[in-house]
Design a protein around this motif. Structure first.
Motif, PDB file in Angstrom:
ATOM      1  N   ARG A 115      13.075  15.118 -19.080  1.00  0.00           N
ATOM      2  CA  ARG A 115      14.792  15.025 -19.710  1.00  0.00           C
ATOM      3  C   ARG A 115      15.765  16.692 -18.777  1.00  0.00           C
ATOM      4  NH1 ARG A 115      16.901  12.099 -23.555  1.00  0.00           N
ATOM      5  NH2 ARG A 115      14.980  10.531 -24.359  1.00  0.00           N
ATOM      6  N   TYR A 118      21.647  13.805 -28.259  1.00  0.00           N
ATOM      7  CA  TYR A 118      23.223  13.032 -27.481  1.00  0.00           C
ATOM      8  C   TYR A 118      23.548  12.298 -28.222  1.00  0.00           C
ATOM      9  CZ  TYR A 118      18.965  14.683 -23.660  1.00  0.00           C
ATOM     10  OH  TYR A 118      18.182  14.946 -22.963  1.00  0.00           O
ATOM     11  N   LYS A 167      27.812  12.604 -26.963  1.00  0.00           N
ATOM     12  CA  LYS A 167      29.315  11.280 -26.841  1.00  0.00           C
ATOM     13  C   LYS A 167      29.381  10.832 -27.849  1.00  0.00           C
ATOM     14  CE  LYS A 167      24.770   9.174 -24.598  1.00  0.00           C
ATOM     15  NZ  LYS A 167      23.976   7.766 -24.929  1.00  0.00           N
ATOM     16  N   LYS A 199      26.722   5.224 -12.716  1.00  0.00           N
ATOM     17  CA  LYS A 199      25.445   4.775 -12.670  1.00  0.00           C
ATOM     18  C   LYS A 199      25.973   3.654 -11.679  1.00  0.00           C
ATOM     19  CE  LYS A 199      23.713   4.296 -17.303  1.00  0.00           C
ATOM     20  NZ  LYS A 199      23.063   3.170 -18.351  1.00  0.00           N
ATOM     21  N   TRP A 229      20.901  12.399 -12.577  1.00  0.00           N
ATOM     22  CA  TRP A 229      20.394  12.448 -13.689  1.00  0.00           C
ATOM     23  C   TRP A 229      20.191  11.299 -14.479  1.00  0.00           C
ATOM     24  CZ3 TRP A 229      26.764  11.424 -12.054  1.00  0.00           C
ATOM     25  CH2 TRP A 229      26.844   9.549 -12.185  1.00  0.00           C
ATOM     26  N   GLU A 234      26.781   7.516 -21.350  1.00  0.00           N
ATOM     27  CA  GLU A 234      24.600   8.417 -20.821  1.00  0.00           C
ATOM     28  C   GLU A 234      26.002  10.120 -20.846  1.00  0.00           C
ATOM     29  OE1 GLU A 234      22.414   7.938 -21.344  1.00  0.00           O
ATOM     30  OE2 GLU A 234      22.583   4.999 -20.416  1.00  0.00           O
ATOM     31  N   THR A 249      17.985  11.506 -17.578  1.00  0.00           N
ATOM     32  CA  THR A 249      18.943   9.871 -18.861  1.00  0.00           C
ATOM     33  C   THR A 249      18.006   9.098 -19.687  1.00  0.00           C
ATOM     34  OG1 THR A 249      20.147   8.942 -17.341  1.00  0.00           O
ATOM     35  CG2 THR A 249      21.147  11.054 -18.463  1.00  0.00           C
ATOM     36  N   GLU A 250      16.370   8.489 -18.231  1.00  0.00           N
ATOM     37  CA  GLU A 250      16.067   7.106 -19.355  1.00  0.00           C
ATOM     38  C   GLU A 250      14.490   8.203 -17.876  1.00  0.00           C
ATOM     39  OE1 GLU A 250      16.601   4.086 -16.038  1.00  0.00           O
ATOM     40  OE2 GLU A 250      19.096   4.558 -15.829  1.00  0.00           O
TER      41      GLU A 250
END
Lengths: 398, 398, 398, 398
Positions: free
Chosen positions: A242, A46, A50, A216, A230, A58, A234-235
């Motif tokens: 995932r 991740y 990024k 978001k 998503w 994210e 991502t959480e």
């Protein structure tokens, strides 16, 4: 007599050439997916992704291709019957819109044709008209793989800002990520989609949605369904969320190796610069070839071209003959025409120059095209390959 | 800024590039060596090797490199204190002689230097002097990997015949087999040695001695010791005698695949022609580069050059700089100087163009050298790469 | 109905199972052999090989198999017509003697048969008789792969010392290195030969001669010829002398990875202990099977057995049937009879348990043999596999 | 002391062990995706997949995992707010229902717990109550990977028929396809979902929806969105529609090889029989172990167990200790508890016995578990591994 008894060279605009190290990294037994090293490997991806996207937002990883993340990006942010505005500059943005249409989104298209980039002013004008704020998102590709146009993402962002419009700005970097400079946060993209099989040098099968806080927020008002959601990706509370189920084990192995090369060995900025130099070499060659009038770049201004792929227009049928000669006589595979009328299928070819690419590969492709032109008797300007080698050498492109 | 982030291109004169299929064929578990498919696979190699060598004689396969089969060839045919005549044309024939000397053979050398081929007339003259028939064998390389000279094997055979001499004619085809035309039976070679890692496209580790009835007869009067003895390897009672012990399992897998490509897909004659065309492309480029006076082919006449490798002479130090730039800036590895005085180490480079090679690979190498010349400011004639692409296209070389 | 649709398990006494990591390490492009990382990689192998052999002496690496280094060891230390004494305990020491005979060495054999180890007293007696010091070397295998006997190397060394004889002590560890404990320096071996394809877990094709100062001194009086000469391989002026020519590139990649596993991850002593435990598990199973009178270990006393392979004797023809059933019904390949009269070919089988081996592999082999006994109706004692699993669990072997 | 220095054995219920040939088939350069051999390879997969599923219906291939095709199956056939009936027998059917809930489907669950199969009578009863035909589909897994129960698909079909209900019958064969017998057409499943990473022996990343005419009819009334739409994937106008975008190139290579093994070498029915035999061997061992009262099969009746995985219940914490010992001391990875209360995480383990599996692998796993029980002092009945080897031998299971 065929000379095609060596290592084939693939110069299509994706899937791109996979580094041997990436293939080797995937040549492994299945791992445990409920514990052990795979978990740490996954989590390590991740931050690197990024870094490539230049974002502190994210990123959700999907087992899917680019179409999948087109749908994921829209399902997470826009509801059926809501409107999005597509800036079409070839083939792919319009298709993205098509994905939205497929589940009921109201898709409006501004069509800039296949030979120019999207005009910020037209975007600004259209957004200013939308007093009611019906346009929820503006969709654009950074690089259209079909036309090889590059859109000016910062300028389009500024157009949205000038219009004072609240639409999300959603950018498709599938063909351009890690090739053309892209700065997700600095340039103000709210959502960005990408795939693994081009600049990320991994066999097709993974794709990505990057998103920021604004996106978001939009997600709070949508229902993407479980697979595209998503949030859980991502959480996650547990690892398998995932990937909404079984992890794509071998692709994770491959992507890890590819990101090691890209992020930790070369560096993202160095990769951009390498692509710029190598693309300039292609264009220098194309300029020379074009001087005899039988070929031309599809996108006139170099500043509007992506550094990942170059679309070349030819006289009737020549592109088809060039592709055939290169493939069967020499072992070089070029890209077909895409996004042009069917009757022009043999009048365009594309040179992919993305990802795992160095001078011997690039100059090998250009030299082979030069041989094809000579073998087929297609009149062309002289000195093309040397114009390219001159750029590779670090001299100013002509 | 380095552009070296793609697939490295190896253009040294061996080991050559291994086809992906050959590497894949070697990526296998250990097999049973006392039964099962390995036995049949092994036996299938012999006729194909003979097809490549154009012989109906025998071939012994050794786990060794070229030096090993140099020794094997001599140990089976010549006794210590007996004399052999070496025709030295660079580096490797003399070293072959050195192997003979190491176990007591009386080695006489005619040295033709590193820039010309062996003169048949001199051979004939020397043999005519040897009224007593003391010279048991004439040793020559077909292609000297260091100088890139190609000796005229049929002409040398004729010289022996004209002299009416009974010496065996022993030819080293390590660098040339499956590249330069070679006809063992028709051209009258009695013994021929080769390795797997050049035209045969297999990782280094296997080497071969081909021999005919005359050589078999010589074997009756020698004692090579068990490992080098070609009798048990070619007339085995049990399988393991073929390799005097444990079989080289994975190399056999690899060689089988390589021979499938060479013999059953391309064909040996087609491979020769491909090498001829691609070598002509190299030479066409070299002619142009050379026109500015800073580079030159080590071997003047194209008819005296091997099609497997080209040695290039440069001004003081330029070759070293070219090699460095190509390797570190671009990912192309060229061959070093070999067989020249140590102080000339950086004044020669070699381009390997043997084995698994097609136009994108070859033109990629030439284009990269062209870029190096430009980057380093080494003055050179224009149009080199296009002269090469023109040859690739099938046009007459200039 | 065949159940043979999984991963084949090879349980022959070499070539042994190659770790996936070693195969992966060999799946690489050809490297430059005149510079670059291959040089350092090669040099790194020597200290690790010495660590495995427990010596501060020298090691020469040969592209060859075990027979090759048998010849190398003798050629470097013993002249034709000089005498060596072979302690035959099955098959391989006698063959080593045969290699010596092939180039004129006077080979004397003390034959201990195929079911017991070499008796130190007989060695001492024979050496005491040799007042003239004609015996230049004593040859023995640590583990005979055919009979599965293990000779007592320290005891044999003491016998030589007690006799006050100056003969070199030459030990073949081809089947035992990195399996059975071996201490070259402490145990006083002057020369030791080994191969890569057993405990060293690398595909067949490399072999080694380790030697000490005494052997170096002997070398001064011999002429091994260039290929077998260990001087240039261990005191090279240039890199290629290490291999007397082209380096075995891919085997070096593989061996590096195997030594990483053996020396730097597991540790040599731990590997010995693992082999001891797993061998004890085999023997525990064999004891149980044997209790019904139809099978027996070829070597009666466990202390005389190598931990690398176990030879099993059966009733007439049973071994052949067991091997066939295991291979075709279940995917397990067992070793054939070796070194026994031809008419006993189907009365012995061997279980290889060397190298890359863990409990699932070993117990899988034993369980499958147990299934074969049951399927074929060969009466056998019960509880064999559990006797083995009990040993694996760390319980005392029965 | 760890014995864990061999090839790790993965015995989890998916991802399963990938055959070396499948991994090798994926170790290939990226292919052209717009022409060439990939097209034919892709098209060849469909009939083989249908052969595996025993259907003449359609199959859509998705780049996704099992969760993805759960969503695809529902999106194509059921609209938000419509009702489906889930027969929960452990973990996975309920999760499938959860996917439906995520986009608004009304999910009703009959929960049969984690230790028994779904009762046809209860299904019949519930359907009879649904006079209005509100239940659009009945969802069930053939084999629940968590509980290892196998549901009786033909009996459930008959229950639906007896109730005279029109609901679609949708079966999840993700864990069971090519392991447990399954007859899509004969048994009357309308929709079946599967993944590639279990019985199909391919790294995770592809999943499948099979469907018949009744399901096609249902599709006319739904809007799945573009990615999940099975119409374009099974009736494509151009190649890329088969995957709604870029093809999963390397997974297609792998799946092709896996289907060659399964369909063209072993045969689907033979694979079922192999799984039956090997599962019976597991159960025979488990019966013996269980006789001491410390372990038990989670599913009591063998006829209700899947042949792909076996869930074992232990005393408090033993399962966790067994898993740890096997993994760290021996190199065997067992499956964790899934679908049980969190506090029972270390009270269950699972043995995967699906896909690429033969006696040495299976008996190696069982032998290692046996060693673990002994090492850990967990009291267990004797003779377990031999009970298994007896079944492998073809004897009746006890």
């Amino acid at each position: 007599m065929s000379l095609n008894f060596g290592r084939d060279l693939l110069a299509i605009p994706g899937p791109s050439i996979i580094p041997d190290r990436v293939l080797a990294a995937m040549h492994k037994p299945s791992p445990n997916i409920y514990g052990g090293p795979l978990i740490d490997l996954t989590i390590s991806l991740y931050p690197d992704l990024k870094t490539v996207a230049r974002t502190s937002g994210e990123v959700a990883i999907y087992i899917s291709n680019g179409h999948g993340v087109w749908e994921a990006a829209l399902r997470n942010t826009v509801n059926p019957e809501e409107k999005v505005l597509v800036l079409a500059t070839g083939f792919f943005a319009e298709r993205w819109g098509g994905v939205g249409k497929s589940f009921g989104i109201d898709v409006e298209i501004i069509d800039f044709g296949a030979r120019r980039d999207a005009a910020p002013q037209q975007l600004e004008d259209r957004l200013r008209q939308d007093k009611a704020g019906q346009i929820k998102a503006v969709l654009v590709v950074q690089a259209d793989t079909a036309s090889s146009v590059k859109n000016d993402i910062p300028a389009l962002r500024e157009a949205i800002d000038r219009a004072g419009h609240d639409a999300m700005f959603m950018v498709d970097c599938i063909a351009s990520l890690a090739c053309d400079q892209f700065e997700m946060d600095k340039w103000g993209a709210d959502v960005m989609v990408a795939g693994c099989q081009k600049g990320l040098m991994t066999p097709a099968g993974l794709a990505f949605v990057f998103f920021n806080d604004k996106a978001k927020e939009a997600r709070k008002h949508t229902n993407p369904g479980m697979y595209w959601d998503w949030v859980s990706r991502t959480e996650p509370e547990v690892y398998y969320q995932r990937f909404c189920g079984t992890a794509p084990t071998h692709h994770l192995f491959g992507l890890r190796e590819a990101l090691d090369i890209l992020v930790h060995e070369e560096g993202v900025e160095a990769a951009w610069q390498r692509h710029e130099r190598l693309a300039a070499a292609v264009w220098a060659a194309l300029d020379r070839w074009s001087s005899a009038g039988n070929l031309e770049p599809n996108i006139a201004a170099p500043s509007n071209r992506t550094v990942a792929v170059t679309t070349v227009n030819t006289k009737k049928g020549d592109a088809g003959r060039i592709r055939d000669w290169c493939e069967h006589q020499a072992g070089l595979t070029l890209g077909i025409a895409l996004g042009f009328p069917l009757e022009e299928a043999n009048d365009h070819f594309r040179i992919g120059h993305m990802g795992h690419l160095n001078p011997p590969m690039l100059l090998g492709a250009l030299g082979t095209i030069d041989a094809a032109l000579k073998a087929l008797g297609i009149d062309h300007g002289e000195g093309a390959v040397e114009a390219a080698s001159s750029v590779v050498a670090g001299h100013k492109s002509v």
